[in-house]
Design a protein around this motif. Structure first.
Motif, PDB file in Angstrom:
ATOM      1  N   VAL A  80      10.403   2.502  -5.032  1.00 31.28           N
ATOM      2  CA  VAL A  80      10.784   1.513  -4.027  1.00 31.28           C
ATOM      3  C   VAL A  80       9.638   0.520  -3.812  1.00 31.28           C
ATOM      4  N   GLU A  84       9.723  -3.448  -4.478  1.00 32.03           N
ATOM      5  CA  GLU A  84       9.378  -4.395  -3.406  1.00 32.03           C
ATOM      6  C   GLU A  84       8.339  -5.400  -3.902  1.00 32.03           C
ATOM      7  N   ARG A  85       7.376  -4.944  -4.692  1.00 32.48           N
ATOM      8  CA  ARG A  85       6.385  -5.880  -5.253  1.00 32.48           C
ATOM      9  C   ARG A  85       7.044  -6.914  -6.166  1.00 32.48           C
ATOM     10  N   ARG A  89      14.082  -5.769  -1.448  1.00 33.12           N
ATOM     11  CA  ARG A  89      13.834  -5.330  -0.076  1.00 33.12           C
ATOM     12  C   ARG A  89      14.667  -4.086   0.225  1.00 33.12           C
ATOM     13  N   ARG A  90      14.138  -3.258   1.111  1.00 33.32           N
ATOM     14  CA  ARG A  90      14.860  -2.067   1.558  1.00 33.32           C
ATOM     15  C   ARG A  90      15.971  -2.502   2.511  1.00 33.32           C
ATOM     16  N   MET A 100      18.858  -0.798  -1.763  1.00 26.28           N
ATOM     17  CA  MET A 100      17.948  -1.940  -1.810  1.00 26.28           C
ATOM     18  C   MET A 100      18.720  -3.193  -2.187  1.00 26.28           C
TER      19      MET A 100
END
Length: 128
Positions: A80, A84-85, A89-90, A100
């Motif tokens: 996750v 995200e990097r 997004r969660r 996500m």
């Protein structure tokens, strides 16, 4: 270091009748269907897709119909964070996995390994 790969293509069908929606996809793709062995999977049917490809599931859902993918991983939090990097997004934690959203708007899930050949066929990522 952790591993991940495309694990499942999930055909979400807005319906309360998983058998009815599975019938179409089973016939359209030419693959038989069967219930999951997991007793918590009553809203899913497994299509008998070719073994070399990802798993394909039909799922009865309460939201509009769509197709989503599951990325399977041996370290959900590390995967996750990696995604995200990359700009994802969660959205929501559900039971044992994260829903996500990609920067382009598609929803997908990050789940624990689902297939027995995960360890030898997954991508390896450095923790950064």
């Amino acid at each position: 270091m952790h591993k991940s790969r495309l694990g499942t293509i999930v055909i979400d069908c807005e319906s309360t009748d998983v058998e009815q929606v599975t019938q179409f996809w089973s016939q359209a793709l030419g693959w038989s269907a069967r219930p999951l062995k997991d007793p918590n999977g009553s809203g899913y049917r497994l299509l008998d897709a070719p073994a070399e490809g990802p798993t394909v599931l039909v799922q009865a859902v309460q939201h509009p119909s769509r197709v989503h993918i599951d990325i399977e991983t041996d370290d959900i939090e590390a995967e996750v964070a990696r995604l995200e990097r990359l700009g994802a997004r969660r959205v929501k934690f559900v039971k044992r996995w994260w829903v996500m959203e990609a920067p382009t708007g598609q929803r997908f899930c990050v789940v624990n390994p689902q297939r027995p050949d995960f360890a030898e066929k997954a991508n390896v990522w450095d923790a950064r």
